[in-house]
Scaffold this motif. Structure first.
Motif, PDB file in Angstrom:
ATOM      1  N   THR A   1      -4.457   8.200   7.567  1.00 30.59           N
ATOM      2  CA  THR A   1      -3.344   8.805   6.841  1.00 30.59           C
ATOM      3  C   THR A   1      -2.893  10.061   7.572  1.00 30.59           C
ATOM      4  O   THR A   1      -3.724  10.860   8.018  1.00 30.59           O
ATOM      5  N   VAL A   2      -1.591  10.226   7.690  1.00 31.49           N
ATOM      6  CA  VAL A   2      -1.001  11.456   8.220  1.00 31.49           C
ATOM      7  C   VAL A   2      -0.072  12.014   7.151  1.00 31.49           C
ATOM      8  O   VAL A   2       0.726  11.269   6.568  1.00 31.49           O
ATOM      9  N   ASN A   3      -0.183  13.305   6.895  1.00 31.17           N
ATOM     10  CA  ASN A   3       0.649  13.954   5.882  1.00 31.17           C
ATOM     11  C   ASN A   3       1.628  14.926   6.520  1.00 31.17           C
ATOM     12  O   ASN A   3       1.254  15.721   7.386  1.00 31.17           O
TER      13      ASN A   3
ATOM     14  N   PRO B   1       2.706   4.167  -4.199  1.00 32.26           N
ATOM     15  CA  PRO B   1       3.156   3.943  -2.826  1.00 32.26           C
ATOM     16  C   PRO B   1       4.318   2.953  -2.714  1.00 32.26           C
ATOM     17  O   PRO B   1       4.483   2.069  -3.549  1.00 32.26           O
ATOM     18  N   ALA B   2       5.091   3.150  -1.633  1.00 32.85           N
ATOM     19  CA  ALA B   2       6.153   2.234  -1.257  1.00 32.85           C
ATOM     20  C   ALA B   2       5.918   1.810   0.183  1.00 32.85           C
ATOM     21  O   ALA B   2       5.512   2.627   1.015  1.00 32.85           O
ATOM     22  N   SER B   3       6.162   0.540   0.482  1.00 36.24           N
ATOM     23  CA  SER B   3       5.961   0.028   1.842  1.00 36.24           C
ATOM     24  C   SER B   3       7.199   0.314   2.684  1.00 36.24           C
ATOM     25  O   SER B   3       8.309  -0.103   2.335  1.00 36.24           O
ATOM     26  N   MET B   4       6.992   1.032   3.800  1.00 34.55           N
ATOM     27  CA  MET B   4       8.092   1.387   4.695  1.00 34.55           C
ATOM     28  C   MET B   4       7.587   1.364   6.134  1.00 34.55           C
ATOM     29  O   MET B   4       6.614   2.055   6.463  1.00 34.55           O
ATOM     30  N   SER B   5       8.211   0.554   6.976  1.00 29.59           N
ATOM     31  CA  SER B   5       7.866   0.469   8.406  1.00 29.59           C
ATOM     32  C   SER B   5       6.383   0.194   8.622  1.00 29.59           C
ATOM     33  O   SER B   5       5.769   0.708   9.562  1.00 29.59           O
ATOM     34  N   GLY B   6       5.797  -0.613   7.742  1.00 31.32           N
ATOM     35  CA  GLY B   6       4.387  -0.959   7.861  1.00 31.32           C
ATOM     36  C   GLY B   6       3.451   0.066   7.272  1.00 31.32           C
ATOM     37  O   GLY B   6       2.232  -0.134   7.259  1.00 31.32           O
ATOM     38  N   LEU B   7       3.996   1.173   6.770  1.00 27.52           N
ATOM     39  CA  LEU B   7       3.196   2.242   6.182  1.00 27.52           C
ATOM     40  C   LEU B   7       3.244   2.174   4.663  1.00 27.52           C
ATOM     41  O   LEU B   7       4.240   1.731   4.079  1.00 27.52           O
ATOM     42  N   GLU B   8       2.173   2.626   4.025  1.00 29.89           N
ATOM     43  CA  GLU B   8       2.168   2.820   2.581  1.00 29.89           C
ATOM     44  C   GLU B   8       2.450   4.302   2.330  1.00 29.89           C
ATOM     45  O   GLU B   8       1.662   5.171   2.726  1.00 29.89           O
ATOM     46  N   VAL B   9       3.585   4.583   1.695  1.00 28.93           N
ATOM     47  CA  VAL B   9       4.099   5.946   1.618  1.00 28.93           C
ATOM     48  C   VAL B   9       4.056   6.453   0.181  1.00 28.93           C
ATOM     49  O   VAL B   9       4.539   5.785  -0.747  1.00 28.93           O
TER      50      VAL B   9
ATOM     51  N   GLY C   1      22.129  17.137  -3.245  1.00 28.05           N
ATOM     52  CA  GLY C   1      21.093  16.179  -2.868  1.00 28.05           C
ATOM     53  C   GLY C   1      20.219  16.791  -1.788  1.00 28.05           C
ATOM     54  O   GLY C   1      20.697  17.103  -0.692  1.00 28.05           O
ATOM     55  N   GLY C   2      18.937  17.000  -2.087  1.00 27.85           N
ATOM     56  CA  GLY C   2      18.068  17.671  -1.126  1.00 27.85           C
ATOM     57  C   GLY C   2      16.730  16.995  -0.949  1.00 27.85           C
ATOM     58  O   GLY C   2      16.177  16.415  -1.884  1.00 27.85           O
ATOM     59  N   LEU C   3      16.214  17.051   0.255  1.00 28.32           N
ATOM     60  CA  LEU C   3      14.873  16.590   0.592  1.00 28.32           C
ATOM     61  C   LEU C   3      14.685  15.091   0.351  1.00 28.32           C
ATOM     62  O   LEU C   3      13.668  14.642  -0.189  1.00 28.32           O
ATOM     63  N   PHE C   4      15.650  14.282   0.762  1.00 29.68           N
ATOM     64  CA  PHE C   4      15.461  12.828   0.800  1.00 29.68           C
ATOM     65  C   PHE C   4      14.492  12.502   1.937  1.00 29.68           C
ATOM     66  O   PHE C   4      14.580  13.081   3.024  1.00 29.68           O
ATOM     67  N   LEU C   5      13.591  11.561   1.708  1.00 32.29           N
ATOM     68  CA  LEU C   5      12.698  11.097   2.764  1.00 32.29           C
ATOM     69  C   LEU C   5      13.280   9.846   3.408  1.00 32.29           C
ATOM     70  O   LEU C   5      13.637   8.887   2.706  1.00 32.29           O
ATOM     71  N   GLU C   6      13.371   9.862   4.742  1.00 34.87           N
ATOM     72  CA  GLU C   6      13.829   8.699   5.496  1.00 34.87           C
ATOM     73  C   GLU C   6      12.790   8.353   6.554  1.00 34.87           C
ATOM     74  O   GLU C   6      12.277   9.239   7.241  1.00 34.87           O
ATOM     75  N   ILE C   7      12.480   7.067   6.669  1.00 33.90           N
ATOM     76  CA  ILE C   7      11.551   6.577   7.686  1.00 33.90           C
ATOM     77  C   ILE C   7      12.257   5.484   8.475  1.00 33.90           C
ATOM     78  O   ILE C   7      12.705   4.478   7.897  1.00 33.90           O
ATOM     79  N   ASP C   8      12.396   5.725   9.763  1.00 37.79           N
ATOM     80  CA  ASP C   8      13.127   4.809  10.648  1.00 37.79           C
ATOM     81  C   ASP C   8      14.498   4.475  10.081  1.00 37.79           C
ATOM     82  O   ASP C   8      14.976   3.332  10.151  1.00 37.79           O
ATOM     83  N   GLY C   9      15.146   5.477   9.496  1.00 41.07           N
ATOM     84  CA  GLY C   9      16.507   5.317   9.004  1.00 41.07           C
ATOM     85  C   GLY C   9      16.630   4.787   7.596  1.00 41.07           C
ATOM     86  O   GLY C   9      17.741   4.734   7.054  1.00 41.07           O
ATOM     87  N   SER C  10      15.532   4.387   6.964  1.00 43.01           N
ATOM     88  CA  SER C  10      15.573   3.868   5.592  1.00 43.01           C
ATOM     89  C   SER C  10      15.042   4.918   4.621  1.00 43.01           C
ATOM     90  O   SER C  10      14.045   5.592   4.910  1.00 43.01           O
ATOM     91  N   ARG C  11      15.703   5.039   3.479  1.00 41.90           N
ATOM     92  CA  ARG C  11      15.295   6.035   2.492  1.00 41.90           C
ATOM     93  C   ARG C  11      14.181   5.518   1.593  1.00 41.90           C
ATOM     94  O   ARG C  11      14.121   4.332   1.265  1.00 41.90           O
ATOM     95  N   PHE C  12      13.325   6.451   1.213  1.00 41.79           N
ATOM     96  CA  PHE C  12      12.284   6.144   0.236  1.00 41.79           C
ATOM     97  C   PHE C  12      12.960   5.652  -1.038  1.00 41.79           C
ATOM     98  O   PHE C  12      13.895   6.283  -1.550  1.00 41.79           O
ATOM     99  N   PRO C  13      12.506   4.526  -1.589  1.00 44.08           N
ATOM    100  CA  PRO C  13      13.212   3.916  -2.728  1.00 44.08           C
ATOM    101  C   PRO C  13      12.897   4.601  -4.055  1.00 44.08           C
ATOM    102  O   PRO C  13      11.876   5.272  -4.208  1.00 44.08           O
TER     103      PRO C  13
ATOM    104  N   GLU D   1       4.615  14.193   2.264  1.00 53.00           N
ATOM    105  CA  GLU D   1       4.906  12.797   2.586  1.00 53.00           C
ATOM    106  C   GLU D   1       3.631  12.201   3.161  1.00 53.00           C
ATOM    107  O   GLU D   1       3.239  12.510   4.291  1.00 53.00           O
ATOM    108  N   SER D   2       2.960  11.382   2.363  1.00 53.90           N
ATOM    109  CA  SER D   2       1.665  10.827   2.745  1.00 53.90           C
ATOM    110  C   SER D   2       1.874   9.438   3.338  1.00 53.90           C
ATOM    111  O   SER D   2       2.351   8.521   2.659  1.00 53.90           O
ATOM    112  N   LEU D   3       1.529   9.302   4.612  1.00 55.22           N
ATOM    113  CA  LEU D   3       1.797   8.080   5.374  1.00 55.22           C
ATOM    114  C   LEU D   3       0.472   7.409   5.712  1.00 55.22           C
ATOM    115  O   LEU D   3      -0.281   7.886   6.572  1.00 55.22           O
ATOM    116  N   TYR D   4       0.174   6.297   5.031  1.00 54.86           N
ATOM    117  CA  TYR D   4      -1.078   5.576   5.263  1.00 54.86           C
ATOM    118  C   TYR D   4      -0.799   4.312   6.061  1.00 54.86           C
ATOM    119  O   TYR D   4       0.109   3.536   5.731  1.00 54.86           O
TER     120      TYR D   4
END
Length: 471
Positions: free
Chosen positions: A356-358, A244-252, A211-223, A269-272
């Motif tokens: 957006t921050v990438n 996009p997926a909504s995570m911590s107020g961001l559209e990811v 399992g490699g390169l999981f994205l986590e934002i504030d401890g939650s994984r990208f679904p 990882e595109s964070l809008y």
């Protein structure tokens, strides 16, 4: 007839009965013909007579051969040219500067300058007490002491320009539905990238990952994203786009690009931030190595050791001979490795309101290179990755990167600085620095953030110190 005379000596004393050949050189210091020859007498002296050549010149070089030994010198003095270990190394250092085709020429050095350099070289070795029998030590000493003079006399120049962000050709952005997961793509070395519904890598090539390169934002994984929808697309045949997926107020949005040109996968990882206030979030990419080691070491890292320090922005690992060699390049991130687990963290990352921050991370898995070869390659390109590392990205995506790639804007051709010296550019307005090692011919290029009007101080490890104003 015109005569060239001098003497030949090795580390012990005069070299008798040695063949001395006078060569004519081309622009790059390469031999194109012999003009004459002679033998040394019992005291190592020689006189060589030739037609139609009468002056000292960097276009002429004397070569000595005796019993497998080899000495050389550019002809700076037609009447008393010394040929010995010092002149041999000096000739090598000058040749390094001029040997690049289309670069500096031997004509950049006058006979008087050759005499000057030889005097500096002999003074350097005398002061240092360097063993004349140790060619490597002579090379290092002369490079340190007079490498700068050799480069400056060649009249190579340094150029500074305003910062430019690397700009690849625009992608086609042709999207097709992903009908099911896992999506399998192959990089240029044939490495297998099995991309799951959440953008992580499953096993990779022969147990590269557990399992490699999981994205986590504030401890939650990208679904996981649902196949055959607009949230799971294949772009241009070699990039998986999820969200996009909504995570911590961001559209990811996750974009996983598998390069057909080079052996890597790129994770964007595109964070809008759709809100009217800044959002601060902890971003992590988590990997579990297939090597299953019980230590927190790596093979190598940015600073050359085997510990993943916060200042490192790349690392390599290979702790199971049956698994591929692995590498990671993560500008702006901080690594944290415990046993076979690696986190690359972007802690308290600010995404401005409406912006957006990438985050860009490159992953490498290969059986085609040893881990030493992979390490050497990553180290050589990490500061300024080639444009192939950004194919598939738009200029806007690159500009929004946490660490946007800077095209080289401080550069010099052959003779710009001394061979192999480390060049450091410092923006005196921001105190940001960037360093690179010059090539054998004194050429270099580096990138540093600088606006028109900024002052850039250029220093080298052998004493050069100049300040340029960015035009």
């Amino acid at each position: 007839m015109n005569a060239y005379s001098g003497h030949v000596a090795d580390a012990v004393g005069p070299v008798a009965d040695a063949l001395v050949i006078l060569h004519v050189l081309d622009d790059d210091g390469q031999k194109i013909g012999a003009a004459g020859f002679a033998f040394t007498d019992g005291a190592g002296a020689f006189t060589l007579e030739v037609n139609n050549i009468s002056t000292a010149s960097a276009r002429l070089a004397l070569e000595v051969q005796k019993g497998g030994r080899h000495f050389a010198a550019f002809v700076g003095d037609v009447n008393a040219q010394a040929i010995d270990p010092i002149s041999t190394v000096l000739a090598e250092l000058v040749t390094l500067i001029v040997e690049t085709q289309g670069g500096r020429s031997v004509d950049d050095y006058t006979a008087a300058e050759l005499v000057q350099l030889e005097a500096e070289a002999r003074a350097s070795i005398a002061a240092a007490g360097t063993d004349l029998a140790d060619a490597d030590a002579l090379f290092e000493q002369l490079l340190m002491d007079i490498g700068r003079s050799i480069a400056e006399l060649s009249e190579g120049t340094i150029t500074v320009l305003p910062t430019q962000i690397a700009s690849p050709p625009p992608p086609a952005d042709v999207h097709t539905d992903i009908n099911g997961f896992v999506v399998t793509l192959y990089d240029s070395n044939g490495a297998y990238w099995d991309i799951t519904a959440n953008g992580s890598i499953g096993d990779g090539n022969t147990d590269a990952y557990d399992g490699g390169l999981f994205l986590e934002i504030d401890g939650s994984r990208f679904p996981d994203q649902l196949a055959a929808t607009a949230f799971a697309q294949l772009e241009d045949g070699n990039e998986v786009v999820l969200g996009p997926a909504s995570m911590s107020g961001l559209e990811v949005i996750r974009k996983i690009y598998i390069s057909p040109e080079l052996p890597f996968a790129r994770f964007q990882e595109s964070l809008y931030n759709p809100t009217g206030v800044d959002i601060i979030a902890d971003i992590s990419l988590y990997t579990n190595f297939g090597s299953d080691e019980g230590n927190s070491l790596v093979y190598s890292s940015t600073n050359g050791d085997n510990v993943a320090d916060p200042t490192d922005f790349w690392l390599t690992n290979h702790q199971d001979s049956g698994d591929p060699s692995l590498g990671f390049l993560y500008p702006g991130g901080e690594p944290d490795k415990f046993n076979d687990e690696l986190y690359v963290d972007y802690t308290q990352l600010t995404v401005p309101a409406g912006a957006t921050v990438n985050v860009h991370v490159w992953a490498f898995q290969t059986n085609a290179m040893t881990v030493a070869e992979l390490t050497a390659w990553i180290a050589s390109i990490a500061e300024h990755p080639p444009i192939e590392f950004y194919l598939g990205l738009t200029d806007a995506e690159i500009a929004a990167s946490v660490a946007p790639p800077i095209a080289p804007n401080v550069m010099a051709g052959a003779g710009g600085v001394a061979s192999y010296t480390t060049v450091t550019a410092t923006n005196l307005a921001t105190m940001e620095q960037s360093s690179v090692d010059a090539g054998s011919d004194g050429s270099f290029s580096l990138g540093i953030l600088a606006d028109s009007g900024d002052s850039l101080q250029i220093t080298t490890t052998n004493g050069r110190d100049e300040t340029f104003v960015v035009p």
